[in-house]
Design an enzyme around this catalytic site. Sequence first.
Site, PDB file in Angstrom:
ATOM      1  CD  GLU A 173       3.333  61.292 -17.706  1.00  0.00           C
ATOM      2  OE1 GLU A 173       3.868  62.220 -17.062  1.00  0.00           O
ATOM      3  OE2 GLU A 173       3.468  60.088 -17.410  1.00  0.00           O
ATOM      4  CD  GLU A 211       3.817  63.944 -10.582  1.00  0.00           C
ATOM      5  OE1 GLU A 211       4.674  63.128 -10.179  1.00  0.00           O
ATOM      6  OE2 GLU A 211       3.284  63.874 -11.699  1.00  0.00           O
TER       7      GLU A 211
END
Length: 411
Positions: free
Chosen positions: A214, A325
């Site tokens: 990520e 997120e």
Amino acid sequence: MAASLLRVVLLLVVLLGGWASASAAAANGTQRFRPGEELRRYRRVQALLRQLNKPALRTIQSPDGDIIDCVAAHLQPAFDHPRLRGHRPLDPPVRPKGHHRRPNDTADAGVQLWAASGESCPEGSVPIRRTTEADVLRASSVKRFGRAPSSRVRRDSVAGGHEHAVGYVAGEEYYGAKASINVWAPKVSTPSEFSLSQIWVIAGSFGNDLNTIEAGWQVSPQLYGDNSPRFFTYWTTDAYQTTGCYNLLCSGFIQTNSRIAMGAAISPTSAYNGGQFDISLLVWKDPNHGNWWLEFGSGELVGYWPSLLFSHLASHASMVQFGGEVVNTRASGSHTATQMGSGHFAGEGFGRASYFRNLEVVDWDNSLVPLAAGFHVTADHPSCYDIQGGVNSVWGNYFYYGGPGRNVRCT
């Protein structure tokens, strides 16, 4: 003798400080003072700081309070890993075919605050944000410092309070991903929450064997102690349980760049109805050695995740995801007001809503290709944070996403 005396004095200060806070708590009937536990915790914190903060060739003070240590590349935390000891950073790999910058009407948010003064790390060293005692003490525990909550597993689940607005492709073999990500400074309601925008490269199931790589930007008061958007990376090979970490807070990622500090603040940031800034990120698997490399901005190779760290990602990814997120702890008994992206819904469009643009994946031939027809967008709670996708000749595949969190339709 003086050093020993200083350590004794510091230890007494810690124990007395713990005694004072514990005594106050005891007066309220909330806890008992346990000097043995205070001492053990103090020793764990100091051991972790010694492990993470390597000897510096040069130290740079950032305007935002960060301290950047220029550490000899062969002494960085990655080489504490038992399978990486004695290794040296690899030379740059061949970039994917079709990799070039496109014209756009935005500007790079590629300057990190620590480098704004003109100071830099010498060749052969890497800039590492120094971890402080305060950083570690903000974590839920010393053991979990630098790691994401273990409940952060499924893209399509809000278990553990994690909420998403993302676009994704799945079902093929993927060898990398690229996107330009609009940079904002969303408000985060409580220190234990965060707001991030990133690329996920994923393999395995969404069970205990999940592998991810990520990269993106995040606002995380608990991790960094402020509300600035910061360039970050993460990896895990067991669904965030015991492996992996943010940035260089464990052994794993090998940094090769002397100009980019992971975890450092990004500048400038976008403004509502004002200037728009984004960062370009590329993650791809080197076809020769199999490692996963990271590029930031205009051609800055940051470093790589060795393939030996992973199980499923040792071969390829089975899903690529782009988007936002947040953590929703419902601390006030209702939905959090932590913002995603710009804090405005996708329908407000350019200059108001945050975006991802020029979304691409890397195929088996080490070529960057546009997303296929199987690209989907989804939001866990569209009344809190939403997403709208599109395609055009300049931005290719893109989407707007985000939202304010708590509002009349999101409680």
